[in-house]
Scaffold this motif. Structure first.
Motif, PDB file in Angstrom:
ATOM      1  N   MET A  25       0.854  -1.207   0.000  1.00 12.02           N
ATOM      2  CA  MET A  25       0.000   0.000   0.000  1.00 12.02           C
ATOM      3  C   MET A  25       0.879   1.242   0.000  1.00 12.02           C
ATOM      4  SD  MET A  25      -2.813   1.092   2.820  1.00 12.02           S
ATOM      5  CE  MET A  25      -3.506  -0.568   2.793  1.00 12.02           C
ATOM      6  N   THR A  26       0.687   2.093  -0.984  1.00 13.98           N
ATOM      7  CA  THR A  26       1.563   3.254  -1.118  1.00 13.98           C
ATOM      8  C   THR A  26       0.992   4.498  -0.448  1.00 13.98           C
ATOM      9  OG1 THR A  26       0.553   3.814  -3.234  1.00 13.98           O
ATOM     10  CG2 THR A  26       2.503   2.427  -3.290  1.00 13.98           C
ATOM     11  N   HIS A  27      -0.324   4.540  -0.305  1.00  7.33           N
ATOM     12  CA  HIS A  27      -0.974   5.714   0.269  1.00  7.33           C
ATOM     13  C   HIS A  27      -1.961   5.298   1.350  1.00  7.33           C
ATOM     14  CE1 HIS A  27       0.493   7.161  -3.590  1.00  7.33           C
ATOM     15  NE2 HIS A  27       0.377   8.394  -3.143  1.00  7.33           N
ATOM     16  N   GLN A  28      -2.211   6.224   2.271  1.00  5.53           N
ATOM     17  CA  GLN A  28      -3.226   5.999   3.290  1.00  5.53           C
ATOM     18  C   GLN A  28      -4.012   7.284   3.488  1.00  5.53           C
ATOM     19  OE1 GLN A  28      -1.795   3.798   6.801  1.00  5.53           O
ATOM     20  NE2 GLN A  28       0.064   3.349   5.642  1.00  5.53           N
ATOM     21  N   LEU A  29      -5.144   7.138   4.139  1.00  4.67           N
ATOM     22  CA  LEU A  29      -5.981   8.301   4.442  1.00  4.67           C
ATOM     23  C   LEU A  29      -5.801   8.656   5.905  1.00  4.67           C
ATOM     24  CD1 LEU A  29      -9.287   7.165   2.705  1.00  4.67           C
ATOM     25  CD2 LEU A  29      -7.295   8.285   1.706  1.00  4.67           C
ATOM     26  N   ARG A  30      -5.772   9.962   6.182  1.00  5.97           N
ATOM     27  CA  ARG A  30      -5.635  10.382   7.571  1.00  5.97           C
ATOM     28  C   ARG A  30      -6.595  11.528   7.867  1.00  5.97           C
ATOM     29  NH1 ARG A  30      -0.386  10.121  10.652  1.00  5.97           N
ATOM     30  NH2 ARG A  30      -1.958   9.314  12.064  1.00  5.97           N
ATOM     31  N   ALA A  31      -7.096  11.525   9.083  1.00  6.93           N
ATOM     32  CA  ALA A  31      -8.132  12.475   9.466  1.00  6.93           C
ATOM     33  C   ALA A  31      -7.545  13.830   9.840  1.00  6.93           C
ATOM     34  CB  ALA A  31      -8.915  11.925  10.648  1.00  6.93           C
ATOM     35  N   GLU A  32      -8.295  14.877   9.432  1.00  6.32           N
ATOM     36  CA  GLU A  32      -8.046  16.214   9.954  1.00  6.32           C
ATOM     37  C   GLU A  32      -9.228  16.532  10.854  1.00  6.32           C
ATOM     38  OE1 GLU A  32      -8.230  19.361   7.083  1.00  6.32           O
ATOM     39  OE2 GLU A  32      -8.387  20.871   8.646  1.00  6.32           O
ATOM     40  N   TYR A  33      -8.945  16.982  12.069  1.00 11.06           N
ATOM     41  CA  TYR A  33     -10.018  17.247  13.013  1.00 11.06           C
ATOM     42  C   TYR A  33     -10.378  18.719  13.035  1.00 11.06           C
ATOM     43  CZ  TYR A  33      -8.933  12.544  14.451  1.00 11.06           C
ATOM     44  OH  TYR A  33      -8.722  11.194  14.446  1.00 11.06           O
ATOM     45  N   GLY A  34     -11.638  18.987  13.323  1.00 10.52           N
ATOM     46  CA  GLY A  34     -12.111  20.360  13.399  1.00 10.52           C
ATOM     47  C   GLY A  34     -11.835  20.964  14.757  1.00 10.52           C
ATOM     48  N   PRO A  35     -12.466  22.095  15.047  1.00  4.06           N
ATOM     49  CA  PRO A  35     -12.218  22.810  16.299  1.00  4.06           C
ATOM     50  C   PRO A  35     -12.527  21.970  17.540  1.00  4.06           C
ATOM     51  CG  PRO A  35     -13.539  24.138  14.793  1.00  4.06           C
ATOM     52  CD  PRO A  35     -13.411  22.790  14.183  1.00  4.06           C
ATOM     53  N   ALA A  36     -13.441  21.019  17.413  1.00  5.24           N
ATOM     54  CA  ALA A  36     -13.820  20.198  18.561  1.00  5.24           C
ATOM     55  C   ALA A  36     -12.832  19.073  18.821  1.00  5.24           C
ATOM     56  CB  ALA A  36     -15.214  19.613  18.342  1.00  5.24           C
ATOM     57  N   GLY A  37     -11.800  18.973  17.971  1.00  4.84           N
ATOM     58  CA  GLY A  37     -10.852  17.894  18.161  1.00  4.84           C
ATOM     59  C   GLY A  37     -11.431  16.570  17.723  1.00  4.84           C
ATOM     60  N   ARG A  38     -10.786  15.492  18.127  1.00  4.35           N
ATOM     61  CA  ARG A  38     -11.210  14.202  17.600  1.00  4.35           C
ATOM     62  C   ARG A  38     -12.565  13.762  18.127  1.00  4.35           C
ATOM     63  NH1 ARG A  38      -7.245  10.059  17.707  1.00  4.35           N
ATOM     64  NH2 ARG A  38      -5.866  11.748  17.226  1.00  4.35           N
ATOM     65  N   SER A  39     -13.017  14.380  19.237  1.00  4.22           N
ATOM     66  CA  SER A  39     -14.344  14.025  19.729  1.00  4.22           C
ATOM     67  C   SER A  39     -15.421  14.481  18.756  1.00  4.22           C
ATOM     68  CB  SER A  39     -14.576  14.638  21.110  1.00  4.22           C
ATOM     69  OG  SER A  39     -14.528  16.053  21.022  1.00  4.22           O
ATOM     70  N   GLY A  40     -15.111  15.486  17.922  1.00  2.00           N
ATOM     71  CA  GLY A  40     -16.059  15.975  16.928  1.00  2.00           C
ATOM     72  C   GLY A  40     -16.017  15.184  15.634  1.00  2.00           C
ATOM     73  N   GLY A  41     -15.158  14.196  15.571  1.00  2.81           N
ATOM     74  CA  GLY A  41     -15.039  13.400  14.359  1.00  2.81           C
ATOM     75  C   GLY A  41     -14.146  14.075  13.338  1.00  2.81           C
ATOM     76  N   ALA A  42     -13.842  13.351  12.296  1.00  6.22           N
ATOM     77  CA  ALA A  42     -12.957  13.886  11.272  1.00  6.22           C
ATOM     78  C   ALA A  42     -13.656  15.006  10.504  1.00  6.22           C
ATOM     79  CB  ALA A  42     -12.528  12.781  10.314  1.00  6.22           C
ATOM     80  N   LYS A  43     -12.959  16.128  10.355  1.00 10.37           N
ATOM     81  CA  LYS A  43     -13.486  17.241   9.558  1.00 10.37           C
ATOM     82  C   LYS A  43     -13.384  16.885   8.082  1.00 10.37           C
ATOM     83  CE  LYS A  43     -12.135  22.001   8.571  1.00 10.37           C
ATOM     84  NZ  LYS A  43     -10.979  22.894   8.848  1.00 10.37           N
TER      85      LYS A  43
END
Ligand code: ZN
Length: 77
Positions: free
Chosen positions: A1-19
């Protein structure tokens, strides 16, 4: 696997889920293709989940398509 997906979080941080989700190269998991820095402990998904309804970074998407012309499951491969 050459690529992966990674989350960016919003102002609420990871508790708000991935932005939104960025694409990173497996060789450098903290730098998105679009240039954004990714938190080292951000959630990671396999690149195959790109396009399955995740809220994705448009810029990463176009760069990813350029780097990986044939998506998994592409019948024309
Ligand atoms: Zn991005």
């Amino acid at each position: 696997m050459t690529h992966q997906l990674r989350a960016e979080y919003g102002p609420a941080g990871r508790s708000g889920g991935a932005k939104q989700w960025h694409v990173v190269r497996s060789a450098n998991l903290v730098a998105a293709l679009c240039g954004r820095d990714i938190e080292p402990d951000a959630e990671t998904k396999p690149a195959e989940e790109w396009g399955t309804g995740l809220r994705a970074c448009q810029q990463c998407g176009s760069l990813y398509m350029h780097e990986v012309p044939h998506m998994p499951g592409d019948p024309h491969r």
